[in-house]
Design a protein around this motif. Structure first.
Motif, PDB file in Angstrom:
ATOM      1  N   THR A  64       0.831  -1.211   0.000  1.00 39.74           N
ATOM      2  CA  THR A  64       0.000   0.000   0.000  1.00 39.74           C
ATOM      3  C   THR A  64       0.860   1.253   0.000  1.00 39.74           C
ATOM      4  O   THR A  64       0.590   2.215  -0.739  1.00 39.74           O
ATOM      5  N   LEU A  65       1.907   1.268   0.813  1.00 36.23           N
ATOM      6  CA  LEU A  65       2.805   2.426   0.869  1.00 36.23           C
ATOM      7  C   LEU A  65       3.471   2.663  -0.481  1.00 36.23           C
ATOM      8  O   LEU A  65       3.572   3.808  -0.943  1.00 36.23           O
ATOM      9  N   GLN A  66       3.918   1.598  -1.123  1.00 31.94           N
ATOM     10  CA  GLN A  66       4.594   1.752  -2.418  1.00 31.94           C
ATOM     11  C   GLN A  66       3.608   2.189  -3.508  1.00 31.94           C
ATOM     12  O   GLN A  66       3.941   3.043  -4.337  1.00 31.94           O
ATOM     13  N   LYS A  67       2.424   1.595  -3.497  1.00 31.80           N
ATOM     14  CA  LYS A  67       1.426   1.976  -4.493  1.00 31.80           C
ATOM     15  C   LYS A  67       1.045   3.445  -4.364  1.00 31.80           C
ATOM     16  O   LYS A  67       0.798   4.137  -5.348  1.00 31.80           O
ATOM     17  N   THR A  68       1.005   3.936  -3.120  1.00 33.41           N
ATOM     18  CA  THR A  68       0.663   5.336  -2.857  1.00 33.41           C
ATOM     19  C   THR A  68       1.866   6.253  -3.036  1.00 33.41           C
ATOM     20  O   THR A  68       1.729   7.473  -3.034  1.00 33.41           O
ATOM     21  N   ASN A  69       3.057   5.652  -3.207  1.00 33.47           N
ATOM     22  CA  ASN A  69       4.318   6.405  -3.280  1.00 33.47           C
ATOM     23  C   ASN A  69       4.499   7.268  -2.022  1.00 33.47           C
ATOM     24  O   ASN A  69       4.932   8.414  -2.087  1.00 33.47           O
ATOM     25  N   CYS A  70       4.144   6.666  -0.884  1.00 31.75           N
ATOM     26  CA  CYS A  70       4.311   7.317   0.416  1.00 31.75           C
ATOM     27  C   CYS A  70       5.428   6.593   1.171  1.00 31.75           C
ATOM     28  O   CYS A  70       5.258   5.445   1.587  1.00 31.75           O
ATOM     29  N   ASP A  71       6.549   7.259   1.334  1.00 30.24           N
ATOM     30  CA  ASP A  71       7.700   6.657   2.005  1.00 30.24           C
ATOM     31  C   ASP A  71       7.598   6.900   3.509  1.00 30.24           C
ATOM     32  O   ASP A  71       8.445   7.567   4.112  1.00 30.24           O
ATOM     33  N   TYR A  72       6.545   6.356   4.108  1.00 33.94           N
ATOM     34  CA  TYR A  72       6.306   6.549   5.536  1.00 33.94           C
ATOM     35  C   TYR A  72       7.468   6.046   6.389  1.00 33.94           C
ATOM     36  O   TYR A  72       7.794   6.624   7.425  1.00 33.94           O
ATOM     37  N   LEU A  73       8.128   4.984   5.947  1.00 36.46           N
ATOM     38  CA  LEU A  73       9.226   4.399   6.721  1.00 36.46           C
ATOM     39  C   LEU A  73      10.545   5.132   6.508  1.00 36.46           C
ATOM     40  O   LEU A  73      11.558   4.744   7.087  1.00 36.46           O
ATOM     41  N   GLN A  74      10.532   6.168   5.658  1.00 34.92           N
ATOM     42  CA  GLN A  74      11.729   6.971   5.404  1.00 34.92           C
ATOM     43  C   GLN A  74      12.894   6.115   4.888  1.00 34.92           C
ATOM     44  O   GLN A  74      14.059   6.285   5.282  1.00 34.92           O
TER      45      GLN A  74
ATOM     46  N   GLU B  95      10.664   8.159  -8.279  1.00 33.75           N
ATOM     47  CA  GLU B  95      10.361   7.314  -9.445  1.00 33.75           C
ATOM     48  C   GLU B  95      10.616   5.841  -9.138  1.00 33.75           C
ATOM     49  O   GLU B  95       9.859   4.965  -9.562  1.00 33.75           O
ATOM     50  N   GLN B  96      11.681   5.574  -8.365  1.00 30.03           N
ATOM     51  CA  GLN B  96      12.086   4.196  -8.134  1.00 30.03           C
ATOM     52  C   GLN B  96      11.392   3.535  -6.940  1.00 30.03           C
ATOM     53  O   GLN B  96      11.198   2.318  -6.925  1.00 30.03           O
ATOM     54  N   TYR B  97      11.032   4.334  -5.947  1.00 30.21           N
ATOM     55  CA  TYR B  97      10.497   3.767  -4.706  1.00 30.21           C
ATOM     56  C   TYR B  97       9.326   2.795  -4.921  1.00 30.21           C
ATOM     57  O   TYR B  97       9.307   1.706  -4.327  1.00 30.21           O
ATOM     58  N   PRO B  98       8.351   3.115  -5.782  1.00 32.33           N
ATOM     59  CA  PRO B  98       7.243   2.154  -5.966  1.00 32.33           C
ATOM     60  C   PRO B  98       7.674   0.842  -6.616  1.00 32.33           C
ATOM     61  O   PRO B  98       6.941  -0.152  -6.527  1.00 32.33           O
ATOM     62  N   LYS B  99       8.855   0.822  -7.252  1.00 28.87           N
ATOM     63  CA  LYS B  99       9.280  -0.359  -8.003  1.00 28.87           C
ATOM     64  C   LYS B  99      10.291  -1.216  -7.247  1.00 28.87           C
ATOM     65  O   LYS B  99      10.511  -2.382  -7.615  1.00 28.87           O
TER      66      LYS B  99
END
Length: 366
Positions: free
Chosen positions: A313-323, A344-348
């Motif tokens: 869910t975090l990756q799909k939302t592109n929300c880097d809650y975990l820093q 750009e890369q975080y969701p992948k």
């Protein structure tokens, strides 16, 4: 000498009376709500003021007073209220800032930063989001025989003590210069029956509400992934169709950043949980070493599935809650090319949780 002491005593008594008169003019704001006025960018600021009805030496009946004003910013709205309503608003003891979902989608922290300019600033109040009509909620006098402010703050305090929700106060967002990016999660209230309830967290990306929420269980695992100790959190689930429950005694989280061909390949998140088993999910009350080992394996697999869903869910939302971007830039700077690259890369990026469970004390042994 006696005359001097008598004079000093009289002065102290007079000062006390003067202070008491000033206190009577103060309106102690317990909760501040922030929304937009209609379709404009004018802020509609709501105040829940704590007061006592039938006040006497032994106490009185707690009550809430509801006020509202508009302004270009919070400071402007407070100033207008001070001119229009007898008494002086005091935000020194404000315990909760509640923002609407509409306001939350438009860089709310940029507006809330101005609270640090109040002489007696309320930075230690909680910050949360309400998914409903904010004015209608804050105009309520009581919920379940409690004043509105006591009910709202009480919900936050109780779940915070249980370790089930993040402990977000306004000061964390305004003065936290160490935050790598402006991704976070705020505790979320929603309408429920004739009142309100806590309903997980709302995800923010670059300071804006994404419109995506984590439910209560997802929030619990998100804060475990974020490094909380998790002491006495209750974890529940199913093993082979039967319920199990366990209390977290301690939690340890670590990140492992892996590279391949001088590029970021994947991130592994290890989560080690020491649990006290309350309900085992099967009929037998006797636990041999082999049974406990199998239980640990099954519970770890169940938690891994839940944690994986949170990460997805975090990756799909592109929300880097975990820093995680901060972890990569700090510990593997050669792999980190910049924030635009990270967005750009975080969701992948493959992010894999590795959960290990150790049962310390079943609590149901013969």
């Amino acid at each position: 000498m006696k005359r001097v002491m008598a004079s000093l005593l009289i002065c102290l008594l007079l000062t006390g009376c003067w202070d008491q008169l000033q206190l009577k003019k103060l309106l102690f704001v317990d909760v501040i709500g922030v929304d937009y006025e209609g379709d404009s960018k004018q802020l509609k600021v709501s105040y829940v003021i704590s007061s006592l009805q039938n006040a006497n030496q032994g106490g009185g009946n707690p009550n809430n007073i509801f006020l509202e004003s508009t302004g270009d910013n919070i400071y402007d709205a407070v100033s207008k209220t001070n001119k229009e309503f007898p008494g002086v608003l005091s935000v020194l003891e404000t315990r909760l800032f509640l923002i609407s979902t509409r306001f939350a989608k438009d860089q709310p922290l940029n507006y809330l930063n101005i609270t640090s300019q109040f002489i007696a600033n309320p930075l230690y109040g909680y910050l949360a989001i309400y998914d409903g009509d904010l004015s209608k909620l804050l105009d309520k006098k009581k919920i379940k025989d409690q004043t509105l402010s006591e009910f709202l703050v009480g919900l936050l305090e109780e779940d915070k003590e249980k370790g089930k929700i993040p402990s977000h106060k306004l000061v964390h967002f305004i003065l936290d210069g160490a935050r790598f990016n402006n991704d976070f999660a705020l505790n979320r209230f929603e309408p429920y029956e004739n009142g309100v309830r806590l309903a997980g967290t709302a995800l923010f990306r670059e300071g804006k509400y994404t419109g995506v929420n984590l439910n209560d269980e997802d929030t619990q695992f998100a804060i475990l992934l974020d490094g909380t100790s998790g002491k006495n959190q209750l974890i529940v689930g199913k093993l082979e169709g039967k319920n199990y429950s366990a209390l977290v005694q301690s939690a340890h989280r670590d990140f492992h950043i892996n590279e391949k061909d001088k590029r970021l390949h994947d991130i592994e998140i290890s989560l080690n949980l020491d649990l006290k088993l309350i309900e085992a999910g099967h009929e037998s009350k006797k636990h041999t070493k082999d049974i406990l080992a199998e239980l640990e394996k099954q519970i770890a697999a169940d938690i891994t599935t839940k944690v994986s869903n949170v990460i997805a869910t975090l990756q799909k939302t592109n929300c880097d809650y975990l820093q995680l971007g901060h972890e990569v830039s700090a510990y593997q700077p050669k792999l980190f090319i910049g924030m635009e690259w990270w967005r750009e890369q975080y969701p992948k990026i493959p992010i894999t949780p590795k959960v290990k469970v150790k049962i310390l004390n079943t609590g149901i042994l013969d």
